[in-house]
Design an enzyme around this catalytic site. Structure first.
Site, short mmCIF file in Angstrom:
data_model
loop_
_atom_site.label_atom_id
_atom_site.label_comp_id
_atom_site.label_asym_id
_atom_site.label_seq_id
_atom_site.Cartn_x
_atom_site.Cartn_y
_atom_site.Cartn_z
N HIS A 1 0.88 -1.18 0.00
CA HIS A 1 0.00 0.00 0.00
C HIS A 1 0.91 1.23 0.00
CE1 HIS A 1 -2.74 2.97 1.87
NE2 HIS A 1 -3.75 2.16 1.56
N ASP B 1 3.15 -4.69 7.80
CA ASP B 1 1.95 -3.86 7.73
C ASP B 1 0.76 -4.80 7.94
OD1 ASP B 1 -0.32 -2.55 6.94
OD2 ASP B 1 0.53 -1.69 5.11
N GLN C 1 -4.40 -5.20 6.91
CA GLN C 1 -5.43 -6.09 6.36
C GLN C 1 -5.43 -7.47 6.99
OE1 GLN C 1 -7.79 -5.01 4.68
NE2 GLN C 1 -7.03 -3.13 3.75
N LYS D 1 -10.19 -0.58 10.79
CA LYS D 1 -10.37 -1.80 9.97
C LYS D 1 -10.64 -3.01 10.86
CE LYS D 1 -7.14 -0.12 6.45
NZ LYS D 1 -7.90 0.26 5.26
N CYS E 1 -4.88 2.72 -3.45
CA CYS E 1 -3.63 3.22 -2.85
C CYS E 1 -2.50 2.22 -3.04
CB CYS E 1 -3.79 3.56 -1.36
SG CYS E 1 -5.05 4.78 -1.05
#
Ligand code: PLP
Length: 410
Positions: A125, A202, A205, A228, A366
């Site tokens: 991202h 990261d 997600q 999220k 993104c």
């Protein structure tokens, strides 16, 4: 206990929809949880009740409200730490994944030198790509990018070819927000540590969709966002191994992050306070902790199984539609599927779906480099949350077929 398979057949997702007031109120099919997840009643209530019963600024006052607020903030830190199997002094509250990564990258911009290298994946991202590009520009270090295979799996051979003793940090997403692949983060950590590099994962997600255990991954840093994870906006987390956090310079300067300030100079508080300058989004930490308790009550393994089942089911139906081009060919996606329909602009399809009250995402999400890598500059993205069920999939697939027929004019 009800067997999971029966729960799916009985509509587990539909059962959980009842916990989400907005999903009950709005006649929509929400397939955009990768952008942001809806909020359960219990999270909304925790925020409302905190403002009504415990609101005062934290770490500053002696009055009972300030004490309650501070306790709630530090308890939230404990809840987050337990959730990912970390220690409380390894949890920094930030505004979100983007700020967590910028905090590390801006620190590294001061720690890197010409000759050093930063290695990131092409599927990152922008939040995990641009800060590293900038850190390299500022420090004179070299920005290197490793590839993915046509399947969407990371190209481990390319990663190993580019990893060297010059690599100071490897930054990689746990689950790509475009490809939906679960990356072998443990293996990446192991290989990176062999050359002395630090590893940032990261987790934007993955955190709400699969169990995330930092002890198992053995990463040095993990970043994620509350919104999220069925929690509020404006709150995020940076996990860092204590020595990794301590090696970073402060990110912002101001109240709460200092030990002593004099005209001659300033000394800084220990981690994590050193990285929490000013009034933090402390009410939001209470909402985040409640969101974590909510998913823990359901069980992260069950959530992962449910979303894996939905994704497989969805891919089977989607691939039966003519002209579907997946971004990343693999079927081993988890919760996120990006695709195009041959000869139709994805924005036209998204518009048609919106007319049927179906929320999906259209654009580059993104993540321009990975779209470019696959020769598809934009895509439609369907992403699942724990509240989705098979009926959402059939409504979507029928609406998609209808849109294609309409847009093709036959
Ligand atoms: N990383 C990934 C993989 C994401 O999907 C996102 C958001 O979509 C981000 C980082 C940025 O998250 P935020 O906007 O919450 O900071």
């Amino acid at each position: 206990m009800i067997h999971l398979k029966n729960m799916w057949m009985n509509g587990w997702g539909s059962m959980l929809k009842e916990d989400f007031p907005l999903l009950l109120k709005e006649p929509i099919v929400y397939l955009d949880s990768a952008a942001s997840a809806q909020k359960p009643q219990t999270v909304l209530e925790s925020i409302d009740s905190f403002y009504r019963s415990s609101y005062a600024n934290i770490h500053r006052g002696q009055c009972s409200l300030a004490v309650r607020a501070t306790e709630a903030y530090e308890n939230a830190r404990r809840t987050v730490a337990d959730f990912i199997h970390a220690n409380t002094n390894e949890i920094v509250f930030t505004k979100g994944t983007t700020e967590s990564i910028n905090l590390i990258a801006s620190g590294y911009a001061q720690l890197l030198y010409p000759g050093d290298e930063v290695l990131v994946c092409i599927a990152e991202h922008h939040a995990d790509f641009v800060p590293w590009q900038q850190a390299c520009l500022r420090s004179g270090a070299t920005f290197k990018v490793f590839d993915v295979l046509p399947s969407g799996k990371i190209d481990l051979a390319d990663f190993q070819a580019k990893l060297s003793h010059k690599t100071k940090i490897v930054a990689m997403t746990h689950i790509s927000n475009v490809l939906g692949m679960i990356n072998p983060v443990r293996k990446i950590s192991e290989l990176a540590h062999q050359v002395g590099a630090k590893v940032l994962i990261d987790g934007a997600q993955s955190i709400a969709h699969i169990p995330v255990d930092i002890k198992d991954i053995d990463c040095d840093f993990l970043a994620f966002s509350g919104h999220k994870l069925y929690g509020p906006t404006g709150i995020g987390v940076l996990y860092g191994k204590k020595e990794a956090l301590e090696s970073l310079p402060p990110y912002q300067f101001g109240g709460d992050m200092i030990r002593r300030v004099t005209v001659e100079g300033t000394t800084f508080a220990d981690v994590p306070a050193r990285f929490e300058a000013g009034t933090t989004p402390f009410v939001e930490t209470v909402g985040l902790a409640e969101a974590i308790r909510y998913v823990q009550r359901i069980g992260m393994e069950k959530i992962a199984d449910h979303e894996r089942f939905l994704t497989r089911n969805f891919l089977d139906q989607l691939q039966a539609v003519s002209g579907v081009l997946l971004v990343g060919e693999s079927n081993e996606k988890h919760g996120i599927v990006s695709f195009n329909i041959k000869d139709i602009h994805p924005a036209d399809i998204a518009f048609a779906l919106a007319q049927e009250h179906i929320c999906v995402r259209v654009g580059h999400h993104c993540a321009m480099p990975i779209h470019h890598r696959f020769g598809q500059e934009l895509s439609l993205r369907v992403s699942f949350g724990l509240y989705n069920d098979e009926s959402d999939i059939s409504v979507f697939v029928n609406a998609l077929k209808k849109a294609i027929t309409l847009l093709r004019g036959n």
